[in-house]
Scaffold this active site. Structure first.
Site, mmCIF file in Angstrom:
data_model
loop_
_atom_site.group_PDB
_atom_site.id
_atom_site.type_symbol
_atom_site.label_atom_id
_atom_site.label_comp_id
_atom_site.label_asym_id
_atom_site.label_seq_id
_atom_site.Cartn_x
_atom_site.Cartn_y
_atom_site.Cartn_z
ATOM 1 N N ASP A 100 33.987 45.260 31.483
ATOM 2 C CA ASP A 100 35.314 45.849 31.618
ATOM 3 C C ASP A 100 36.114 45.247 32.776
ATOM 4 O O ASP A 100 35.552 44.702 33.722
ATOM 5 C CB ASP A 100 35.205 47.357 31.881
ATOM 6 C CG ASP A 100 34.861 48.145 30.626
ATOM 7 O OD1 ASP A 100 34.503 47.523 29.598
ATOM 8 O OD2 ASP A 100 34.923 49.390 30.676
ATOM 9 N N HIS A 245 30.908 45.268 34.603
ATOM 10 C CA HIS A 245 32.282 44.919 34.949
ATOM 11 C C HIS A 245 32.344 43.476 35.444
ATOM 12 O O HIS A 245 31.469 43.040 36.189
ATOM 13 C CB HIS A 245 32.819 45.852 36.044
ATOM 14 C CG HIS A 245 32.879 47.291 35.625
ATOM 15 N ND1 HIS A 245 31.759 48.092 35.610
ATOM 16 C CD2 HIS A 245 33.921 48.055 35.205
ATOM 17 C CE1 HIS A 245 32.115 49.305 35.188
ATOM 18 N NE2 HIS A 245 33.398 49.308 34.942
#
Length: 279
Positions: A100, A245
């Protein structure tokens, strides 16, 4: 300095969202969806006092992009779900990797290099304002077979926005993803795992299925590479969707950790999949 301020505020909000995760949405199953070989319940927090103090967008928000390109194809409308997809279905030891908040030139290329080394595909849920600066990284994701998903423009807490604002966050991001790699995203992930009715409705209208996660590596907390490695290796199981991430802060621990846990998963017999593109 502005981006550092944004990352600090984001980490504070993520901590609040993680604390609220226990009150999240019940599990769902990715059924009837074929997959390509190359990841059980994501937090969908109910906003509390901390969550109501959400970001209203980044401090370095970019203006909408405009152009005179060809008209965009109408998205395929989907059934409106009431909860996000939390796990993948299928036989055998299948998992899915997701990243992400990117792309980020300091971390995304290293993650892509590691995935390429092991011939693994993943999902990248990107933020529009980051795509605007690094379109070439999104193009590389698509070129190398990864799935690019929509993670809004400025990574706000959607439950604090009006429907019109949510639509803008999602539409602008889909537009710039299409500009970067030639296709509109078919998957959407709500920042912080905070879903609401408008997000489900708008996502379906734009042709995007809602994807959550099962296993949070907690890399956004920067707990140390060893902790991230342990969480992935101990949490591995058929159907698991892993959340990591590649931006939003210092992701050097994530870059180091994936070089360790990815070959471990493969050596353990896991097949890492991504959703097949809908036509």
């Amino acid at each position: 300095m502005q981006k550092d301020h944004f990352f600090t505020r984001r980490r504070m909000l993520l901590a609040g969202a993680a604390a609220l995760g226990a009150a999240g949405t019940a599990g769902g199953v990715l059924a009837g969806r074929s997959q390509e070989t190359t990841g059980t319940a994501a937090p969908a927090p109910v906003p509390g006092p901390q969550a109501r103090q959400a970001l209203k967008g980044s401090t370095f928000r970019l203006q909408p992009l405009t152009g005179d390109g060809p008209p965009r194809a109408a998205p395929r409308k989907l059934k409106v779900r009431r909860e996000p997809i939390l796990r993948i279905s299928g036989r055998g030891r299948q998992m899915m990797l997701t990243f992400d908040d990117g792309p980020n030139p300091d971390y995304t290329p290293h993650i892509l290099d590691t995935l390429a080394k092991y011939d693994v595909r993943a999902m990248f849920f990107v933020c529009g304002e980051c795509v605007a600066d690094y379109k070439e990284l999104v193009a590389r994701m698509a070129d190398e077979g990864h799935v690019v998903g929509n993670h809004t423009w400025t990574h706000p807490l959607l439950t604090t926005l009006h429907r019109k604002e949510i639509r803008s966050e999602m539409e602008r991001t889909s537009d710039i993803i299409e500009d970067a790699c030639g296709e509109r995203p078919q998957w959407f992930r709500a920042p912080y795992g905070a879903w609401n009715r408008a997000a489900f409705q708008l996502g379906a209208k734009m042709g995007m299925e809602p994807m959550a996660w099962t296993l949070d590596t907690t890399d956004w907390m920067e707990p140390g590479a060893d902790t991230i490695i342990d969480r992935v290796e101990s949490g591995a199981a058929p159907g698991v969707v892993v959340l990591s991430h590649d931006a939003g802060g210092d992701r050097s621990e994530t870059v180091h950790a994936i070089r360790e846990w990815l070959p471990y998963l493969l050596d353990s017999g896991y097949h890492l999949t991504v959703p097949r593109r809908r036509v």
